[in-house]
Design a protein around this motif. Structure first.
Motif, PDB file in Angstrom:
ATOM      1  N   LEU A  15      47.812 -13.091 -21.433  1.00  0.00           N
ATOM      2  CA  LEU A  15      47.545 -13.396 -20.028  1.00  0.00           C
ATOM      3  C   LEU A  15      48.712 -12.976 -19.149  1.00  0.00           C
ATOM      4  N   VAL A  16      49.929 -13.213 -19.629  1.00  0.00           N
ATOM      5  CA  VAL A  16      51.126 -12.821 -18.870  1.00  0.00           C
ATOM      6  C   VAL A  16      51.165 -11.313 -18.672  1.00  0.00           C
ATOM      7  N   SER A  17      50.719 -10.558 -19.678  1.00  0.00           N
ATOM      8  CA  SER A  17      50.748  -9.100 -19.577  1.00  0.00           C
ATOM      9  C   SER A  17      49.795  -8.586 -18.500  1.00  0.00           C
ATOM     10  N   HIS A  18      48.822  -9.409 -18.070  1.00  0.00           N
ATOM     11  CA  HIS A  18      47.878  -9.007 -17.024  1.00  0.00           C
ATOM     12  C   HIS A  18      48.278  -9.535 -15.644  1.00  0.00           C
ATOM     13  N   CYS A  19      49.365 -10.289 -15.586  1.00  0.00           N
ATOM     14  CA  CYS A  19      49.787 -10.893 -14.314  1.00  0.00           C
ATOM     15  C   CYS A  19      50.564  -9.875 -13.483  1.00  0.00           C
ATOM     16  N   THR A  20      50.208  -9.744 -12.216  1.00  0.00           N
ATOM     17  CA  THR A  20      50.875  -8.773 -11.346  1.00  0.00           C
ATOM     18  C   THR A  20      52.110  -9.348 -10.671  1.00  0.00           C
ATOM     19  N   ASN A  21      52.314 -10.659 -10.805  1.00  0.00           N
ATOM     20  CA  ASN A  21      53.507 -11.302 -10.226  1.00  0.00           C
ATOM     21  C   ASN A  21      54.009 -12.370 -11.191  1.00  0.00           C
ATOM     22  N   PRO A  22      54.720 -11.954 -12.259  1.00  0.00           N
ATOM     23  CA  PRO A  22      55.153 -12.919 -13.282  1.00  0.00           C
ATOM     24  C   PRO A  22      56.110 -13.987 -12.763  1.00  0.00           C
ATOM     25  N   SER A  23      56.734 -13.783 -11.606  1.00  0.00           N
ATOM     26  CA  SER A  23      57.704 -14.758 -11.087  1.00  0.00           C
ATOM     27  C   SER A  23      57.059 -15.807 -10.185  1.00  0.00           C
ATOM     28  N   ILE A  24      55.739 -15.840 -10.121  1.00  0.00           N
ATOM     29  CA  ILE A  24      55.061 -16.822  -9.278  1.00  0.00           C
ATOM     30  C   ILE A  24      55.404 -18.238  -9.731  1.00  0.00           C
ATOM     31  N   THR A  25      55.541 -19.151  -8.780  1.00  0.00           N
ATOM     32  CA  THR A  25      55.871 -20.531  -9.121  1.00  0.00           C
ATOM     33  C   THR A  25      54.610 -21.309  -9.474  1.00  0.00           C
ATOM     34  N   VAL A  26      54.816 -22.469 -10.106  1.00  0.00           N
ATOM     35  CA  VAL A  26      53.682 -23.327 -10.450  1.00  0.00           C
ATOM     36  C   VAL A  26      52.976 -23.796  -9.185  1.00  0.00           C
ATOM     37  N   ASP A  32      45.598 -27.222  -4.980  1.00  0.00           N
ATOM     38  CA  ASP A  32      44.402 -28.072  -4.942  1.00  0.00           C
ATOM     39  C   ASP A  32      43.694 -28.116  -6.301  1.00  0.00           C
ATOM     40  N   ARG A  33      44.517 -28.178  -7.358  1.00  0.00           N
ATOM     41  CA  ARG A  33      44.035 -28.268  -8.737  1.00  0.00           C
ATOM     42  C   ARG A  33      43.231 -27.041  -9.170  1.00  0.00           C
ATOM     43  N   ARG A  34      43.336 -25.979  -8.427  1.00  0.00           N
ATOM     44  CA  ARG A  34      42.650 -24.737  -8.796  1.00  0.00           C
ATOM     45  C   ARG A  34      43.707 -23.697  -9.140  1.00  0.00           C
ATOM     46  N   LEU A  35      43.532 -23.076 -10.285  1.00  0.00           N
ATOM     47  CA  LEU A  35      44.495 -22.096 -10.771  1.00  0.00           C
ATOM     48  C   LEU A  35      44.202 -20.743 -10.132  1.00  0.00           C
ATOM     49  N   GLY A  36      45.188 -20.220  -9.408  1.00  0.00           N
ATOM     50  CA  GLY A  36      45.028 -18.927  -8.762  1.00  0.00           C
ATOM     51  C   GLY A  36      46.130 -17.971  -9.152  1.00  0.00           C
ATOM     52  N   LEU A  37      45.968 -17.322 -10.280  1.00  0.00           N
ATOM     53  CA  LEU A  37      46.978 -16.385 -10.757  1.00  0.00           C
ATOM     54  C   LEU A  37      46.674 -14.973 -10.256  1.00  0.00           C
ATOM     55  N   PRO A  38      47.715 -14.218  -9.884  1.00  0.00           N
ATOM     56  CA  PRO A  38      47.504 -12.816  -9.489  1.00  0.00           C
ATOM     57  C   PRO A  38      47.341 -11.942 -10.728  1.00  0.00           C
ATOM     58  N   LEU A  39      46.091 -11.666 -11.098  1.00  0.00           N
ATOM     59  CA  LEU A  39      45.805 -10.962 -12.346  1.00  0.00           C
ATOM     60  C   LEU A  39      45.150  -9.603 -12.085  1.00  0.00           C
ATOM     61  N   HIS A  60      43.714 -31.612 -15.179  1.00  0.00           N
ATOM     62  CA  HIS A  60      44.101 -32.945 -14.723  1.00  0.00           C
ATOM     63  C   HIS A  60      45.538 -32.975 -14.173  1.00  0.00           C
ATOM     64  N   ALA A  61      46.155 -31.817 -14.068  1.00  0.00           N
ATOM     65  CA  ALA A  61      47.534 -31.763 -13.566  1.00  0.00           C
ATOM     66  C   ALA A  61      47.559 -31.995 -12.060  1.00  0.00           C
ATOM     67  N   THR A  62      48.512 -32.770 -11.603  1.00  0.00           N
ATOM     68  CA  THR A  62      48.679 -33.057 -10.177  1.00  0.00           C
ATOM     69  C   THR A  62      50.116 -32.777  -9.786  1.00  0.00           C
ATOM     70  N   LEU A  63      50.297 -31.960  -8.771  1.00  0.00           N
ATOM     71  CA  LEU A  63      51.647 -31.639  -8.300  1.00  0.00           C
ATOM     72  C   LEU A  63      52.116 -32.683  -7.313  1.00  0.00           C
ATOM     73  N   SER A  64      53.414 -32.861  -7.254  1.00  0.00           N
ATOM     74  CA  SER A  64      54.033 -33.815  -6.342  1.00  0.00           C
ATOM     75  C   SER A  64      55.100 -33.113  -5.520  1.00  0.00           C
ATOM     76  N   SER A  65      55.314 -33.596  -4.317  1.00  0.00           N
ATOM     77  CA  SER A  65      56.370 -33.031  -3.467  1.00  0.00           C
ATOM     78  C   SER A  65      57.731 -33.641  -3.759  1.00  0.00           C
ATOM     79  N   ASP A  66      57.768 -34.618  -4.661  1.00  0.00           N
ATOM     80  CA  ASP A  66      59.047 -35.245  -5.011  1.00  0.00           C
ATOM     81  C   ASP A  66      59.917 -34.259  -5.785  1.00  0.00           C
ATOM     82  N   PRO A  67      61.248 -34.347  -5.647  1.00  0.00           N
ATOM     83  CA  PRO A  67      62.129 -33.453  -6.417  1.00  0.00           C
ATOM     84  C   PRO A  67      62.015 -33.718  -7.912  1.00  0.00           C
TER      85      PRO A  67
END
Length: 260
Positions: A15-26, A32-39, A60-67
């Protein structure tokens, strides 16, 4: 269980080999709980399978704005010193990590040694292998300049190793062996002092080698002793107060006497 401890890029190589921007952050990839990879528009069967597994594991992953809170085993707050102590007590410390962490050398020298101990020093053999140089030959002799040759086996190093009373360093086969040989006559010194002097010697080797490469100047024993002395006198100002200057000054005195 072991595969779960691997980072995502190691668990999903196709999957990483098909990614056009490997440095994208999580945060950028998971919105919004939707995975949007540049592939790439077309995925292989393997990459598609890894994509589906990744989506399933992150649903089920949820991101937080906390450090971020980074903790060491046992719940202690993360710090470089604490992590190093755990490595030492667990018996899994990387070779030469004590030299890299317990010294008072300048930051650029510690970075230089970090690169060297990971085998990434830009030797002529490495540059030749990458197509940057027409020949891997050492600037001092006819041998190929790999890491062991650069820091141990080249004939021009013999006078330097004689100056620092470590002729056995010339027989070393890797950087670990060189550091052990250079440390042998310094065993009475505290580890931070001993490690710093070893880094000093290797730094002078690197600087002198570059002087030959870029200026075609071959530094002889007297000039090497002067270079060691000048750098050591400057680095002494970085010596922690808890350590005595006297052992370093005695080492400097022996060095100067050896070329008189």
């Amino acid at each position: 269980m072991a595969s779960m401890l691997l980072p995502l890029y190691a668990r999903t190589p196709a999957l990483v080999s098909h990614c056009t921007n490997p440095s994208i952050t999580v945060a950028e990839a998971l919105c919004d709980r939707r995975l949007g990879l540049p592939l790439q528009p077309r995925l292989t069967v393997t990459a598609q399978g890894q994509m589906e597994a990744l989506v399933s594991s992150l649903q089920h992953a949820t991101l937080s704005s906390d450090p971020d809170v980074r903790l060491l085993p046992g719940g202690a707050a993360f710090s470089t010193v604490a992590a190093y102590r755990i490595m030492c007590t667990s018996g899994v410390a990387l070779p030469l990590s004590d030299f890299n962490l317990e010294n008072f050398a300048p930051l650029k020298v510690r970075v230089f040694f970090w690169i060297a101990r990971h085998g990434n020093t830009r030797t002529r053999a490495l540059l030749h292998r990458h197509g940057c140089l027409p020949s891997p030959r050492c600037p001092f002799c006819d041998a190929d300049e790999d890491l062991a040759h650069l820091f141990a086996r080249c004939v021009w190093l013999e006078p330097l190793f004689a100056l620092v009373e470590a002729p056995a360093a010339g027989a070393a086969h890797d950087l670990e062996g060189v550091c052990a040989a250079l440390s042998a006559p310094l065993q009475e010194l505290a580890p931070p002092v001993r490690h710093t002097l070893v880094l000093l010697i290797l730094w002078v080797v690197w600087k002198s080698r570059n002087r030959k490469v870029f200026d075609d100047v071959w530094l002889r024993a007297r000039h090497l002793a002067k270079l060691l002395s000048e750098h050591c006198e400057l680095w002494l100002h970085r010596l922690p107060r808890r350590l005595s200057r006297q052992p370093v000054e005695s080492w400097l005195a022996r060095l100067r006497t050896s070329v008189l």
